[in-house]
Design an enzyme around this catalytic site. Structure first.
Site, short mmCIF file in Angstrom:
data_model
loop_
_atom_site.label_atom_id
_atom_site.label_comp_id
_atom_site.label_asym_id
_atom_site.label_seq_id
_atom_site.Cartn_x
_atom_site.Cartn_y
_atom_site.Cartn_z
N HIS A 283 -24.35 -17.66 -3.17
CA HIS A 283 -25.73 -17.84 -3.03
C HIS A 283 -26.10 -17.01 -2.01
O HIS A 283 -25.39 -16.20 -1.43
CB HIS A 283 -25.81 -19.34 -2.35
CG HIS A 283 -25.05 -19.56 -1.11
ND1 HIS A 283 -24.01 -19.74 -0.84
CD2 HIS A 283 -25.60 -20.10 0.07
CE1 HIS A 283 -23.54 -20.16 0.23
NE2 HIS A 283 -24.74 -20.36 0.74
N HIS B 150 -27.51 -16.73 1.16
CA HIS B 150 -27.47 -16.86 2.57
C HIS B 150 -26.62 -15.79 2.92
O HIS B 150 -25.50 -15.19 2.49
CB HIS B 150 -26.80 -18.01 3.24
CG HIS B 150 -27.69 -19.27 2.87
ND1 HIS B 150 -26.98 -20.65 2.80
CD2 HIS B 150 -28.84 -19.40 2.71
CE1 HIS B 150 -28.49 -21.42 2.76
NE2 HIS B 150 -29.37 -20.50 2.58
N ASP C 22 -24.42 -15.01 5.53
CA ASP C 22 -23.22 -15.26 5.82
C ASP C 22 -22.10 -15.23 4.59
O ASP C 22 -20.99 -15.23 4.63
CB ASP C 22 -22.67 -16.57 6.52
CG ASP C 22 -22.83 -17.66 5.84
OD1 ASP C 22 -24.15 -17.64 5.45
OD2 ASP C 22 -22.10 -18.92 5.91
N HIS C 23 -22.89 -15.01 3.34
CA HIS C 23 -22.15 -14.87 1.96
C HIS C 23 -22.38 -13.46 1.64
O HIS C 23 -21.72 -12.99 0.72
CB HIS C 23 -22.43 -16.03 1.18
CG HIS C 23 -22.16 -17.33 1.92
ND1 HIS C 23 -21.14 -18.09 1.12
CD2 HIS C 23 -22.86 -18.10 2.51
CE1 HIS C 23 -21.04 -19.13 2.05
NE2 HIS C 23 -21.99 -19.14 2.97
N HIS D 100 -27.59 -26.90 -2.14
CA HIS D 100 -27.74 -26.06 -0.87
C HIS D 100 -28.59 -25.07 -0.94
O HIS D 100 -29.54 -24.79 -0.22
CB HIS D 100 -26.22 -25.58 -0.80
CG HIS D 100 -26.10 -24.85 0.56
ND1 HIS D 100 -26.19 -25.22 1.85
CD2 HIS D 100 -25.69 -23.29 0.75
CE1 HIS D 100 -26.01 -24.42 2.72
NE2 HIS D 100 -25.77 -23.23 2.15
N ASP E 229 -20.89 -23.12 -0.42
CA ASP E 229 -21.21 -24.02 0.60
C ASP E 229 -21.70 -25.17 -0.39
O ASP E 229 -22.62 -25.91 0.32
CB ASP E 229 -22.39 -23.32 1.44
CG ASP E 229 -22.11 -22.37 2.30
OD1 ASP E 229 -20.73 -22.03 2.31
OD2 ASP E 229 -22.93 -22.18 2.89
N HIS F 183 -16.23 -22.18 3.96
CA HIS F 183 -16.25 -22.46 5.63
C HIS F 183 -14.89 -23.39 5.85
O HIS F 183 -14.60 -24.18 5.02
CB HIS F 183 -17.59 -23.17 5.94
CG HIS F 183 -18.88 -22.34 5.79
ND1 HIS F 183 -19.03 -21.55 7.12
CD2 HIS F 183 -19.57 -22.09 4.95
CE1 HIS F 183 -20.23 -20.87 6.84
NE2 HIS F 183 -20.54 -21.11 5.38
#
Ligand code: ZN
Ligand code: FE
Length: 259
Positions: free
Chosen positions: A53, A55, A57-58, A111, A133, A171
Site C-alpha cells: 500500500h 504509506h 513507511d512502505h 487500512h 498493515d 510492523h
C-alpha cells in the site's frame, strides 16, 4: 527453496526479503538504506519490489532503490505509487522467475483503499502471506481509507488461508496488541500464553513475526468475531447484542482506537 529474511526499518517496520538463487524480492521498502546495505554486503541481486500500500513507511525507499536497480515494481492499482510498473487489483497470479516462485494477489482494502497482500502457497512447507498493515500479530491495521465492513471482509479472506500459513506483516506491534487482546478476552489461556511467550521474545530482542494464521485465529480479537467471549465484549461496548460479525468487528476496532 525460498528463504525469507527480515530487515529492520524505522522504529518497528520490517522489510521482508524473499530470497533464492542469489536473488531477492523486497516487500515494502519504506527505507532504501537497509535494502541497499543488504545487497552490497550479501552480493545478492534485487529482482523485484512488492508494495502492499501507499504509506511512506512502505514505499518511501522506492525512488532511491530504483535509481540504482530498475527492477519491476508490483503494487496496488488503486493507489498512486510512483514507480509501480505492474499494477494489481487482487485475483492475479504473478511470477517471479528468478526465484522460481509465484504469488497470488489478494485484495485487502480497509487500512487503505487499494491495499493488497501477496500469498505464496509454495513458500516453505506451509506457505506465507505478506499482508502489510492489514493483519498484524494479535491485531489489525487502522481504518484510514476503508470501512469496517471492508476490513472485516479482507481479514476474512486471510482467515481462510491454510492454518499453518506463515504471516509476515510489516510492523512489530504484537506485544502492545496482546495487551488489548487480553482486555477483550481476559479468560483466554491462549492469549495469556502468547502474551508470556511474546514478552520473553521481546525481552530477548527477538522478532514475534512471522506468526501463523492458526495462532491468529486462536488469539487475535480481530479474527475472532464468532468467539462467544469476543461477541460478549462487543455487546458490552454496544450496550446490546451485536447483529452480526461485522458489527462485532466494528465494536472491537472502535474500542482499540481508544484503548
Ligand atoms: Zn500503513
Ligand atoms: Fe505501516
Amino acid at each position: 527453496m525460498t528463504e525469507i529474511l527480515g530487515l529492520h526499518a524505522f522504529d518497528d517496520n520490517y522489510i521482508w526479503l524473499l530470497r533464492g538463487r542469489g536473488c531477492v524480492a523486497a516487500v515494502d521498502p519504506g527505507d532504501a538504506a537497509p535494502v541497499l546495505d543488504y545487497l552490497e554486503k550479501s552480493g545478492d541481486r534485487l529482482c523485484a519490489i512488492l508494495a502492499t500500500h501507499h504509506h511512506g513507511d512502505h514505499v518511501g525507499g522506492l525512488a532511491e532503490i530504483l535509481a540504482r536497480f530498475p527492477v519491476p515494481v508490483f503494487g496496488p492499482e488503486l493507489e498512486n505509487i510512483p514507480g509501480v510498473s505492474h499494477p494489481l487489483t487482487g485475483g492475479e497470479r504473478i511470477e517471479l522467475p528468478e526465484l522460481a516462485l509465484h504469488l497470488d494477489i489478494i485484495a485487502v482494502p480497509g487500512h487503505t483503499r487499494g491495499h493488497i497482500a501477496y500469498y505464496g502457497p509454495s513458500i516453505d512447507a506451509d506457505g506465507a502471506v505478506f499482508c502489510g498493515d492489514t493483519l498484524f500479530g494479535a491485531g489489525c491495521g487502522r481504518l484510514f481509507e476503508g470501512t469496517p465492513a471492508q476490513m472485516h471482509e479482507s481479514l476474512a479472506k486471510l482467515a481462510v488461508l491454510p492454518a499453518p500459513t506463515l504471516v509476515y506483516c510489516a510492523h512489530e506491534y504484537t506485544q502492545s496488541n496482546l495487551r488489548f487482546a487480553l482486555a477483550v478476552e481476559p479468560g483466554s489461556i491462549a492469549v495469556q500464553r502468547r502474551s508470556e511467550h511474546v514478552a520473553q521474545d521481546r525481552a530477548a530482542g527477538r522478532a514475534t513475526i512471522p506468526t501463523s494464521i492458526r495462532v491468529e485465529l486462536e488469539t487475535n480479537p480481530f479474527l475472532r468475531w464468532d468467539a462467544p467471549a469476543v461477541r460478549a465484549a462487543a455487546a458490552s461496548r454496544l450496550g446490546r447484542v451485536p447483529l452480526d460479525a461485522v458489527e462485532t468487528f466494528t465494536a472491537i476496532r472502535e474500542w482499540k482506537n481508544r484503548f
